[in-house]
Design a protein around this motif. Structure first.
Motif, short mmCIF file in Angstrom:
data_model
loop_
_atom_site.label_atom_id
_atom_site.label_comp_id
_atom_site.label_asym_id
_atom_site.label_seq_id
_atom_site.Cartn_x
_atom_site.Cartn_y
_atom_site.Cartn_z
N ILE B 138 10.57 38.10 44.64
CA ILE B 138 10.69 38.56 43.25
C ILE B 138 11.86 39.53 43.11
O ILE B 138 12.72 39.40 42.23
N MET B 139 11.92 40.51 44.01
CA MET B 139 12.98 41.52 43.95
C MET B 139 14.35 40.89 44.16
O MET B 139 15.32 41.25 43.48
N ALA B 140 14.42 39.95 45.10
CA ALA B 140 15.71 39.32 45.38
C ALA B 140 16.19 38.51 44.17
O ALA B 140 17.39 38.50 43.84
N SER B 141 15.26 37.84 43.49
CA SER B 141 15.64 37.03 42.33
C SER B 141 16.26 37.89 41.23
O SER B 141 17.30 37.53 40.65
N ILE B 142 15.61 39.02 40.96
CA ILE B 142 16.10 39.86 39.87
C ILE B 142 17.38 40.58 40.29
O ILE B 142 18.31 40.74 39.49
N SER B 143 17.44 40.99 41.55
CA SER B 143 18.68 41.60 42.05
C SER B 143 19.85 40.65 41.89
O SER B 143 20.95 41.03 41.44
N ALA B 144 19.63 39.39 42.27
CA ALA B 144 20.70 38.40 42.19
C ALA B 144 21.17 38.23 40.75
O ALA B 144 22.37 38.13 40.48
N LEU B 145 20.22 38.26 39.83
CA LEU B 145 20.57 38.12 38.41
C LEU B 145 21.42 39.30 37.94
O LEU B 145 22.42 39.13 37.23
N LEU B 146 21.03 40.51 38.36
CA LEU B 146 21.80 41.69 37.96
C LEU B 146 23.22 41.64 38.53
O LEU B 146 24.19 41.93 37.84
N ARG B 147 23.31 41.24 39.79
CA ARG B 147 24.65 41.17 40.40
C ARG B 147 25.51 40.10 39.74
O ARG B 147 26.71 40.29 39.52
N GLU B 148 24.87 38.98 39.39
CA GLU B 148 25.62 37.92 38.71
C GLU B 148 26.16 38.42 37.37
O GLU B 148 27.34 38.19 37.04
N GLY B 149 25.33 39.14 36.62
CA GLY B 149 25.77 39.67 35.33
C GLY B 149 26.95 40.61 35.48
O GLY B 149 27.84 40.67 34.63
N MET B 150 26.95 41.39 36.57
CA MET B 150 28.06 42.30 36.82
C MET B 150 29.32 41.53 37.20
O MET B 150 30.43 41.86 36.76
N GLU B 151 29.14 40.48 38.01
CA GLU B 151 30.30 39.70 38.47
C GLU B 151 31.01 39.00 37.32
O GLU B 151 32.23 38.94 37.28
N VAL B 152 30.22 38.45 36.40
CA VAL B 152 30.85 37.74 35.28
C VAL B 152 31.28 38.71 34.19
O VAL B 152 31.80 38.30 33.16
N GLY B 153 31.03 40.01 34.38
CA GLY B 153 31.53 41.01 33.44
C GLY B 153 30.63 41.25 32.23
O GLY B 153 31.00 42.01 31.34
#
Lengths: 216, 216
Positions: B138-153
């Motif tokens: 669960i934590m990894a899924s949401i972390s990945a989403l947050l990082r993706e949002g940061m990467e795409v700006g």
DNA sequence: GTCTATAGGGAGATAGAC
DNA sequence: GTCTATCTCCCTATAGAC
């Protein structure tokens, strides 16, 4: 040397030593998970001696909670009394609370745990009433500050009770999260650098979410 | 009619009925505060019959926690799979989690309580390992989403672990706060109108605090 | 799969000596 | 203010009949 003189020398009364030990145990295992035998051993007393200082286990638990709430209420009063604009006072009180929780590792857990134990604390002892009054005082102080900030136009219009619960979750929960928080963060939540980071995060959250657009 | 057919008819196996009852009791009084006698009475079984379905009390507790985590992990996976921009997915997963917690009144308390019980759950049973894996997922899924949002700006640059802890405090804590939350809010935290309000509050918090300036 | 009976230990609390 | 001894009750878990 009497008891008062002993405390002035930095020594502790039996009552204080029991409260300190009980705080650590209750934080780790909860109300029902702590036996008075274990607590007495930790303090270096016989089990029966505990009943000389506290009349029952529920009353001891209430005393532990109330002592924590008294520390927090005192700090909040002190922080708010130093004056300043609403946002200045709000950021200061949050900073000071984070410092307090960081310095007393058991406090956050006991506070959250005590919220969950509706059943155990249904009593009417003096300590429990005092605890409820302290809680109400703390909440009322911060509510008043939020409403003042809205009235003078420094804060956006927000739902005060909702923000209060959110602030507790934001500030208290990380210190109570134990191994889970440690694993998520990759470091001890009580680490000074992490405490500093959490202060910044909370301040940014308040500035982004609470300040009125004209105030930026 | 065998057990599987019974469940298709909407009836529950003994195992499920025990887990349901145990969840409510553990939520209210914590691991150590619940006796198996009380649990058995509630389910309508003899105390010894519990040991036919679960090999020990710690294993039963772990099974309760793991079932909750499995429900949450399934919902998170489902929410994230429906696609969309990072903020759209994040708002949807938070909305869905709030709905889930609101529909299962014991879940939030058990989840927070289980974080505090480092001691009890030091074991190595199958259920505990499964619970840890679900949590990590669960934590990894949401972390990945947050990082993706940061990467795409789309998101500002934030400290991901810190935001994760804050989000848990913001979403889970209010549902666990019981009478305290009720008193602060002036209404039941599980009241549909309050759940809706909390969804809005969380969404506003994310938009103000997380969206990149260019994205507004 | 559920039951009765019981083992073996620990809980909170009290009495009363010192 | 601390101790030993003890009360009564409840706990988790097991054995074995049905």
């Amino acid at each position: 040397m009497n008891a008062v003189a002993a405390e002035n020398q930095g020594e502790q009364s039996s009552r204080e030593r029991i409260l300190d030990a009980a705080e650590g145990l209750f934080a780790r295992r909860g109300y029902a998970g702590v036996g008075l035998r274990e607590l007495a051993d930790l303090v270096g007393l016989g089990k029966s001696s505990l009943f000389h200082h506290f009349e029952s286990k529920p009353q001891l638990y209430a005393a532990v909670c109330t002592r924590i709430l008294a520390r927090i209420a005192a700090r909040v009063d002190e922080s708010l009394a130093r004056g300043g604009a609403p946002m200045e006072r709000l950021e200061r009180v949050v900073d000071d609370l984070l410092d307090l929780l960081a310095a007393q590792p058991s406090d956050a857990r006991i506070l959250l745990r005590s919220l969950f134990e509706d059943d155990e604390l249904a009593g009417e002892t003096r300590e429990e009433r005092e605890g409820r009054e302290l809680t109400a005082h703390i909440m009322a102080s911060i509510s008043a500050l939020l409403r003042e900030g809205m009235e003078v136009g420094q804060f956006r219009s927000v739902h005060v009770p909702g923000l209060l619960l959110s602030l507790i979750g934001q500030t208290v929960f990380p210190f109570a999260s134990g191994e889970f928080g440690q694993e998520i963060l990759g470091k001890d939540p009580f680490d000074p650098a992490e405490v500093k980071r959490r202060k910044r995060e909370t301040r940014d959250l308040l500035r982004h979410g609470l300040l009125a657009p004209a105030g930026r």
